[in-house]
Design a protein around this motif. Structure first.
Motif, PDB file in Angstrom:
ATOM      1  N   LYS A 288     -15.647 -26.887  60.271  1.00 41.47           N
ATOM      2  CA  LYS A 288     -14.139 -27.028  60.665  1.00 41.47           C
ATOM      3  C   LYS A 288     -13.506 -28.111  60.587  1.00 41.47           C
ATOM      4  CE  LYS A 288     -14.076 -22.448  62.930  1.00 41.47           C
ATOM      5  NZ  LYS A 288     -13.703 -21.849  64.358  1.00 41.47           N
ATOM      6  N   THR A 289     -14.298 -29.319  60.700  1.00 40.76           N
ATOM      7  CA  THR A 289     -13.645 -30.581  60.979  1.00 40.76           C
ATOM      8  C   THR A 289     -14.014 -31.653  59.809  1.00 40.76           C
ATOM      9  OG1 THR A 289     -15.289 -31.474  62.150  1.00 40.76           O
ATOM     10  CG2 THR A 289     -13.721 -30.340  63.386  1.00 40.76           C
ATOM     11  N   GLU A 290     -14.912 -31.040  58.857  1.00 43.96           N
ATOM     12  CA  GLU A 290     -15.588 -32.218  58.102  1.00 43.96           C
ATOM     13  C   GLU A 290     -15.533 -31.824  56.506  1.00 43.96           C
ATOM     14  OE1 GLU A 290     -16.187 -35.206  58.805  1.00 43.96           O
ATOM     15  OE2 GLU A 290     -16.156 -34.801  61.174  1.00 43.96           O
ATOM     16  N   SER A 291     -14.327 -30.884  56.275  1.00 44.99           N
ATOM     17  CA  SER A 291     -14.031 -30.200  54.823  1.00 44.99           C
ATOM     18  C   SER A 291     -14.458 -31.279  53.725  1.00 44.99           C
ATOM     19  CB  SER A 291     -12.706 -29.815  55.038  1.00 44.99           C
ATOM     20  OG  SER A 291     -11.760 -30.867  54.893  1.00 44.99           O
ATOM     21  N   ALA A 292     -14.057 -32.879  53.821  1.00 44.11           N
ATOM     22  CA  ALA A 292     -14.427 -33.362  52.635  1.00 44.11           C
ATOM     23  C   ALA A 292     -15.753 -33.553  52.534  1.00 44.11           C
ATOM     24  CB  ALA A 292     -13.625 -34.887  52.975  1.00 44.11           C
ATOM     25  N   LEU A 293     -16.369 -33.771  53.420  1.00 42.93           N
ATOM     26  CA  LEU A 293     -18.065 -33.896  53.457  1.00 42.93           C
ATOM     27  C   LEU A 293     -18.747 -32.525  52.875  1.00 42.93           C
ATOM     28  CD1 LEU A 293     -18.609 -36.137  56.344  1.00 42.93           C
ATOM     29  CD2 LEU A 293     -19.127 -36.666  54.138  1.00 42.93           C
ATOM     30  N   VAL A 294     -18.393 -31.503  53.478  1.00 44.11           N
ATOM     31  CA  VAL A 294     -18.536 -30.160  53.133  1.00 44.11           C
ATOM     32  C   VAL A 294     -18.397 -29.997  51.485  1.00 44.11           C
ATOM     33  CG1 VAL A 294     -18.868 -27.889  53.615  1.00 44.11           C
ATOM     34  CG2 VAL A 294     -18.736 -29.253  55.556  1.00 44.11           C
ATOM     35  N   LYS A 295     -17.402 -30.288  51.264  1.00 40.99           N
ATOM     36  CA  LYS A 295     -17.006 -30.072  49.902  1.00 40.99           C
ATOM     37  C   LYS A 295     -17.786 -30.990  48.886  1.00 40.99           C
ATOM     38  CE  LYS A 295     -12.311 -28.415  50.489  1.00 40.99           C
ATOM     39  NZ  LYS A 295     -10.796 -28.606  50.496  1.00 40.99           N
ATOM     40  N   ARG A 296     -18.032 -32.043  49.188  1.00 41.63           N
ATOM     41  CA  ARG A 296     -18.900 -33.009  48.623  1.00 41.63           C
ATOM     42  C   ARG A 296     -20.339 -32.516  48.665  1.00 41.63           C
ATOM     43  NH1 ARG A 296     -20.473 -39.462  49.597  1.00 41.63           N
ATOM     44  NH2 ARG A 296     -21.962 -39.410  47.667  1.00 41.63           N
ATOM     45  N   MET A 297     -20.991 -31.898  49.594  1.00 44.78           N
ATOM     46  CA  MET A 297     -22.202 -31.395  49.448  1.00 44.78           C
ATOM     47  C   MET A 297     -22.275 -30.401  48.273  1.00 44.78           C
ATOM     48  SD  MET A 297     -22.706 -30.945  53.653  1.00 44.78           S
ATOM     49  CE  MET A 297     -22.915 -32.374  54.747  1.00 44.78           C
ATOM     50  N   ILE A 298     -21.147 -29.488  48.556  1.00 39.11           N
ATOM     51  CA  ILE A 298     -21.221 -28.354  47.485  1.00 39.11           C
ATOM     52  C   ILE A 298     -21.299 -28.696  46.137  1.00 39.11           C
ATOM     53  CG2 ILE A 298     -19.890 -26.363  46.818  1.00 39.11           C
ATOM     54  CD1 ILE A 298     -19.065 -25.949  49.613  1.00 39.11           C
ATOM     55  N   ASN A 299     -20.294 -29.867  45.841  1.00 30.18           N
ATOM     56  CA  ASN A 299     -19.762 -30.270  44.491  1.00 30.18           C
ATOM     57  C   ASN A 299     -21.031 -31.139  44.030  1.00 30.18           C
ATOM     58  OD1 ASN A 299     -17.268 -29.350  44.483  1.00 30.18           O
ATOM     59  ND2 ASN A 299     -16.378 -31.163  45.249  1.00 30.18           N
ATOM     60  N   GLU A 300     -22.003 -31.739  44.848  1.00 30.41           N
ATOM     61  CA  GLU A 300     -23.008 -32.362  44.376  1.00 30.41           C
ATOM     62  C   GLU A 300     -24.188 -31.615  44.535  1.00 30.41           C
ATOM     63  OE1 GLU A 300     -23.104 -36.331  46.362  1.00 30.41           O
ATOM     64  OE2 GLU A 300     -21.239 -36.784  45.430  1.00 30.41           O
ATOM     65  N   GLY A 301     -24.298 -30.241  44.437  1.00 38.34           N
ATOM     66  CA  GLY A 301     -25.250 -29.419  44.187  1.00 38.34           C
ATOM     67  C   GLY A 301     -26.314 -29.237  45.335  1.00 38.34           C
ATOM     68  N   HIS A 302     -25.851 -29.349  46.750  1.00 37.61           N
ATOM     69  CA  HIS A 302     -26.672 -29.259  47.634  1.00 37.61           C
ATOM     70  C   HIS A 302     -26.303 -27.963  48.213  1.00 37.61           C
ATOM     71  CE1 HIS A 302     -27.870 -33.499  47.764  1.00 37.61           C
ATOM     72  NE2 HIS A 302     -26.509 -33.886  47.784  1.00 37.61           N
ATOM     73  N   ILE A 303     -27.490 -27.467  49.051  1.00 35.41           N
ATOM     74  CA  ILE A 303     -27.346 -26.113  49.765  1.00 35.41           C
ATOM     75  C   ILE A 303     -26.738 -26.344  51.186  1.00 35.41           C
ATOM     76  CG2 ILE A 303     -28.974 -23.972  50.314  1.00 35.41           C
ATOM     77  CD1 ILE A 303     -30.939 -24.967  48.278  1.00 35.41           C
ATOM     78  N   LEU A 304     -25.798 -25.250  51.426  1.00 39.05           N
ATOM     79  CA  LEU A 304     -25.322 -25.234  52.839  1.00 39.05           C
ATOM     80  C   LEU A 304     -26.051 -23.988  53.653  1.00 39.05           C
ATOM     81  CD1 LEU A 304     -21.337 -25.160  52.445  1.00 39.05           C
ATOM     82  CD2 LEU A 304     -23.150 -27.204  52.380  1.00 39.05           C
ATOM     83  N   GLY A 305     -26.695 -24.293  54.707  1.00 40.97           N
ATOM     84  CA  GLY A 305     -27.353 -23.556  55.568  1.00 40.97           C
ATOM     85  C   GLY A 305     -26.571 -23.385  56.742  1.00 40.97           C
ATOM     86  N   ASN A 306     -26.645 -22.264  57.675  1.00 43.94           N
ATOM     87  CA  ASN A 306     -26.042 -21.745  58.606  1.00 43.94           C
ATOM     88  C   ASN A 306     -26.822 -22.280  59.954  1.00 43.94           C
ATOM     89  OD1 ASN A 306     -24.784 -19.912  60.912  1.00 43.94           O
ATOM     90  ND2 ASN A 306     -24.276 -18.340  59.205  1.00 43.94           N
ATOM     91  N   HIS A 307     -25.945 -22.619  60.808  1.00 45.07           N
ATOM     92  CA  HIS A 307     -26.882 -23.245  62.184  1.00 45.07           C
ATOM     93  C   HIS A 307     -26.020 -22.672  63.250  1.00 45.07           C
ATOM     94  CE1 HIS A 307     -29.654 -25.530  64.056  1.00 45.07           C
ATOM     95  NE2 HIS A 307     -28.988 -26.436  64.559  1.00 45.07           N
ATOM     96  N   GLY A 308     -25.330 -21.842  62.979  1.00 43.82           N
ATOM     97  CA  GLY A 308     -24.521 -21.171  64.047  1.00 43.82           C
ATOM     98  C   GLY A 308     -23.242 -21.642  64.429  1.00 43.82           C
ATOM     99  N   MET A 309     -22.315 -20.559  64.583  1.00 47.07           N
ATOM    100  CA  MET A 309     -20.747 -21.010  64.960  1.00 47.07           C
ATOM    101  C   MET A 309     -20.693 -21.884  65.940  1.00 47.07           C
ATOM    102  SD  MET A 309     -17.571 -21.025  63.916  1.00 47.07           S
ATOM    103  CE  MET A 309     -17.241 -19.748  62.991  1.00 47.07           C
ATOM    104  N   THR A 310     -21.405 -21.473  67.201  1.00 39.13           N
ATOM    105  CA  THR A 310     -21.366 -22.441  68.353  1.00 39.13           C
ATOM    106  C   THR A 310     -22.385 -23.115  68.573  1.00 39.13           C
ATOM    107  OG1 THR A 310     -21.837 -20.755  69.863  1.00 39.13           O
ATOM    108  CG2 THR A 310     -19.523 -20.918  69.110  1.00 39.13           C
ATOM    109  N   HIS A 311     -23.576 -23.067  67.867  1.00 40.31           N
ATOM    110  CA  HIS A 311     -24.998 -23.823  68.250  1.00 40.31           C
ATOM    111  C   HIS A 311     -25.573 -22.941  69.436  1.00 40.31           C
ATOM    112  CE1 HIS A 311     -28.186 -27.157  68.740  1.00 40.31           C
ATOM    113  NE2 HIS A 311     -28.082 -26.709  67.352  1.00 40.31           N
TER     114      HIS A 311
END
Length: 244
Positions: free
Chosen positions: A104-127
């Motif tokens: 929710k707070t690091e959208s620029a970095l998350v978008k960069r991860m996606i754009n550069e071909g990395h995989i996003l994993g789920n670590h829980g909404m509240t951990h």
């Protein structure tokens, strides 16, 4: 750049959660242990795969030539951009396990991860530790983040990592019935304490010495040490004959 898609070791189609459980709900704290087999694989990780593979939960991949690098993304500490720079330079695809606050707070970095071909994993909404939750709350912990990332980034996650490394047979079944494969790790070290960071040379030695085929390496992006040694670590893995 060329991304090695085979780092996506497993695939899963994410489905709505439906299940009635008879599985064991005893909470277990995962650790890869120190004993290793003839392939330098932690014995506990090998046994974990054998015991829980039918629940789509893994501490090792099936590719004995590859090391998969993963990062847990609980919060941002200023090193993720540098880590991404190194991964791009070395042509490495990593898996980044996001918590809800990070997504929710690091959208620029998350978008960069996606754009550069990395995989996003789920670590829980509240951990939250899944074994401490009732069935419905455990499903919500997984799927609320899944839906948020899908709705805001157009990305469908398919790998889950148990917050706090705590799991139960029932928790693994919950993740499976949500369409996820659960990834633990077969190599990690104490890198998450930002007030007591590992010496870079010692950290590099430990991680290099622990290398093994099928390795799933857990790192934390909050670590200054990791940001410093990552490039050399990748070079060391490759020099040892592993694909990364």
């Amino acid at each position: 750049m060329k991304i090695n898609a085979s780092a996506a070791l497993l695939t899963a189609a994410v489905l709505p959660c439906t299940a009635v459980y008879a599985a064991d709900s005893t909470k277990i704290g995962y650790g890869q242990g120190t004993a290793v087999d003839e392939k330098n694989r932690p014995v506990d990780a090998v046994q974990f795969n054998s015991r829980f593979g039918d629940l789509d939960a893994f501490a090792l991949s099936g590719d004995d030539k590859r090391i998969i690098i993963t990062f847990d993304q609980g919060y941002e500490n200023g090193y993720t951009a540098r880590i991404l720079d190194t991964l791009r330079e070395k042509n490495v695809q990593a898996i980044f396990f996001l918590t809800g606050p990070y997504a929710k707070t690091e959208s620029a970095l998350v978008k960069r991860m996606i754009n550069e071909g990395h995989i996003l994993g789920n670590h829980g909404m509240t951990h939250a530790s899944l074994p401490t939750l009732c069935d419905e709350d455990a499903k919500k912990e997984i799927m609320s983040l899944h839906d948020y990332v899908m709705n805001n980034y157009g990305y469908q996650m398919q790998y889950f990592r148990c917050p706090c490394g705590e799991y139960s047979e029932q928790a693994l079944e919950t993740a499976k019935n949500c369409g996820y494969k659960t990834l633990f790790w077969s190599s990690a070290y104490v890198d998450w304490n930002t007030n007591c960071q590992p010496d870079p040379a010692e950290g590099l030695r430990k991680l290099t010495d622990a290398a093994h085929g099928g390795e799933i390496l857990l790192l934390h992006s909050v670590s200054a040490t990791n940001a410093e040694i990552l490039g050399q670590l990748i070079d060391n893995f490759r020099a040892g004959g592993f694909e990364v």
